[in-house]
Design a protein around this motif. Sequence first.
Motif, mmCIF file in Angstrom:
data_model
loop_
_atom_site.group_PDB
_atom_site.id
_atom_site.type_symbol
_atom_site.label_atom_id
_atom_site.label_comp_id
_atom_site.label_asym_id
_atom_site.label_seq_id
_atom_site.Cartn_x
_atom_site.Cartn_y
_atom_site.Cartn_z
ATOM 1 N N ARG A 11 0.836 -1.213 0.000
ATOM 2 C CA ARG A 11 0.000 0.000 0.000
ATOM 3 C C ARG A 11 0.873 1.267 0.000
ATOM 4 O O ARG A 11 0.550 2.252 0.642
ATOM 5 C CB ARG A 11 -0.922 0.009 1.224
ATOM 6 C CG ARG A 11 -2.092 -0.974 1.099
ATOM 7 C CD ARG A 11 -2.714 -1.267 2.440
ATOM 8 N NE ARG A 11 -1.716 -1.807 3.340
ATOM 9 C CZ ARG A 11 -1.514 -1.368 4.573
ATOM 10 N NH1 ARG A 11 -2.250 -0.422 5.070
ATOM 11 N NH2 ARG A 11 -0.566 -1.899 5.312
ATOM 12 N N ALA A 118 -13.342 4.629 2.826
ATOM 13 C CA ALA A 118 -13.010 3.335 3.450
ATOM 14 C C ALA A 118 -14.225 2.424 3.534
ATOM 15 O O ALA A 118 -14.077 1.200 3.603
ATOM 16 C CB ALA A 118 -12.448 3.570 4.853
ATOM 17 N N THR A 119 -15.414 3.010 3.553
ATOM 18 C CA THR A 119 -16.611 2.224 3.837
ATOM 19 C C THR A 119 -17.537 2.059 2.632
ATOM 20 O O THR A 119 -18.245 1.063 2.552
ATOM 21 C CB THR A 119 -17.383 2.872 5.005
ATOM 22 O OG1 THR A 119 -17.453 4.290 4.789
ATOM 23 C CG2 THR A 119 -16.709 2.596 6.325
ATOM 24 N N GLY A 123 -15.006 -0.096 0.399
ATOM 25 C CA GLY A 123 -13.688 0.532 0.270
ATOM 26 C C GLY A 123 -13.307 0.864 -1.157
ATOM 27 O O GLY A 123 -13.212 -0.020 -2.003
ATOM 28 N N GLY A 143 -3.213 7.679 7.165
ATOM 29 C CA GLY A 143 -4.387 6.822 6.999
ATOM 30 C C GLY A 143 -5.396 6.794 8.122
ATOM 31 O O GLY A 143 -6.313 5.989 8.098
ATOM 32 N N ALA A 158 -11.344 4.342 10.769
ATOM 33 C CA ALA A 158 -10.605 3.224 10.159
ATOM 34 C C ALA A 158 -9.172 3.676 9.880
ATOM 35 O O ALA A 158 -8.864 4.882 9.944
ATOM 36 C CB ALA A 158 -11.271 2.831 8.841
ATOM 37 N N TRP A 160 -7.171 3.825 6.725
ATOM 38 C CA TRP A 160 -7.407 3.693 5.285
ATOM 39 C C TRP A 160 -6.428 4.621 4.580
ATOM 40 O O TRP A 160 -6.622 5.837 4.543
ATOM 41 C CB TRP A 160 -8.864 4.062 4.950
ATOM 42 C CG TRP A 160 -9.292 3.684 3.570
ATOM 43 C CD1 TRP A 160 -9.574 4.525 2.539
ATOM 44 C CD2 TRP A 160 -9.505 2.358 3.065
ATOM 45 N NE1 TRP A 160 -9.937 3.821 1.427
ATOM 46 C CE2 TRP A 160 -9.910 2.477 1.719
ATOM 47 C CE3 TRP A 160 -9.381 1.078 3.624
ATOM 48 C CZ2 TRP A 160 -10.192 1.370 0.928
ATOM 49 C CZ3 TRP A 160 -9.671 -0.020 2.832
ATOM 50 C CH2 TRP A 160 -10.066 0.136 1.503
ATOM 51 N N GLN A 161 -5.361 4.026 4.086
ATOM 52 C CA GLN A 161 -4.295 4.863 3.530
ATOM 53 C C GLN A 161 -4.714 5.461 2.183
ATOM 54 O O GLN A 161 -5.360 4.781 1.385
ATOM 55 C CB GLN A 161 -3.016 4.039 3.325
ATOM 56 C CG GLN A 161 -2.451 3.439 4.604
ATOM 57 C CD GLN A 161 -1.910 4.460 5.589
ATOM 58 O OE1 GLN A 161 -1.610 5.608 5.213
ATOM 59 N NE2 GLN A 161 -1.780 4.075 6.850
#
Length: 353
Positions: A11, A118-119, A123, A143, A158, A160-161
Amino acid sequence: MKTLTVDLPGRAYDILIQRGLLDQAGARIRAILPRASRLFVVTDTNVLPLYHARVRDALREAGFQTQACAVPAGEASKSAGQLSDLWERMMAFGLTRTDAVVALGGGVVGDLAGFAAATVLRGVDFIQIPTTLLAQVDSSVGGKVAIDLQAGKNLAGAFWQPKLVLMDPDTLDTLDDRTFADGMAEVLKYGCIFDRAFFDLLAGRPSRGALMADIESILYTCCDLKRSVVIRDERDTGERMLLNFGHTLGHAYELAGHYETWTHGQAVAAGMVLAARLGVALGVTPAEVPGQVEAAVAALGLPTRIDCTHADYAAAIGLDKKGAGEDITLILLEALGRAIPHKMPKAELLKLL
Ligand code: GLY
């Protein structure tokens, strides 16, 4: 152009820093998302009239379809209501799993848009275009994305990068002095916890003009320090906690001012001064350090002391996500430029405060 890579396995992503970079947003995003056709841009009501048209034009020139949603500027937009509204708008726009969300704005926009990315659809890719100093040196990198709950800030979120972070230092020109100083608190924090020479450089040129003359290398230094920490401790279980220097006590000041009287940076600034003093009382911090931190904070136009009640301190300590059980991990300075975690009973800390 200054470039840094956040080298997380599988990532990895780049942070690009350059004046005028907004106009290259389309080409830069196209290079990393060759298959995307739609970009959903989240911004706020302050940033929309300043920078959205330039970014939109650059994105469309690179062949993207775009839609923007401007949430009301301010912390209140980090809410479940706004998040759900974004999800619905993304679906109405026709966003698919090969498309992406772009955050154009400060920390509130980045945190909210990132959590939506993220959701939604389990994602989708996410691009950060931070336009405030605080977002450029801290929240856009690493992130952490979240919304606030009644029970406190950032309590649903979250890791989430982003796929890319684009920083255009020219966007800092439109910040008012208070918002610029807000970000400088986080800049100074890096000097306090990791880099004595950087602290001295900042303490020696506190005027906004002098800082802006060197802003690209200041942003680079902060992001370089943060990315090194994030690579080693993405999930915030160890070293990343050092970034919370000044934040536990700052949280009490934010609570005392109902998140309105004091900006996050102002609260952190006063929190850093008090943390330095506590460090001396606990036998960790050399006696001369609190004065040095206080002088640098004051020179940047930030508060060195904020009054709050014992109840505010108690609430801040009790709510702190980093506190395990009856203990809390406070970040203290072993020296200027070197921070350590210090675990202690919450009750003992409250007594000291
Ligand atoms: N803002 C602190 C962190 O990203 O861990």
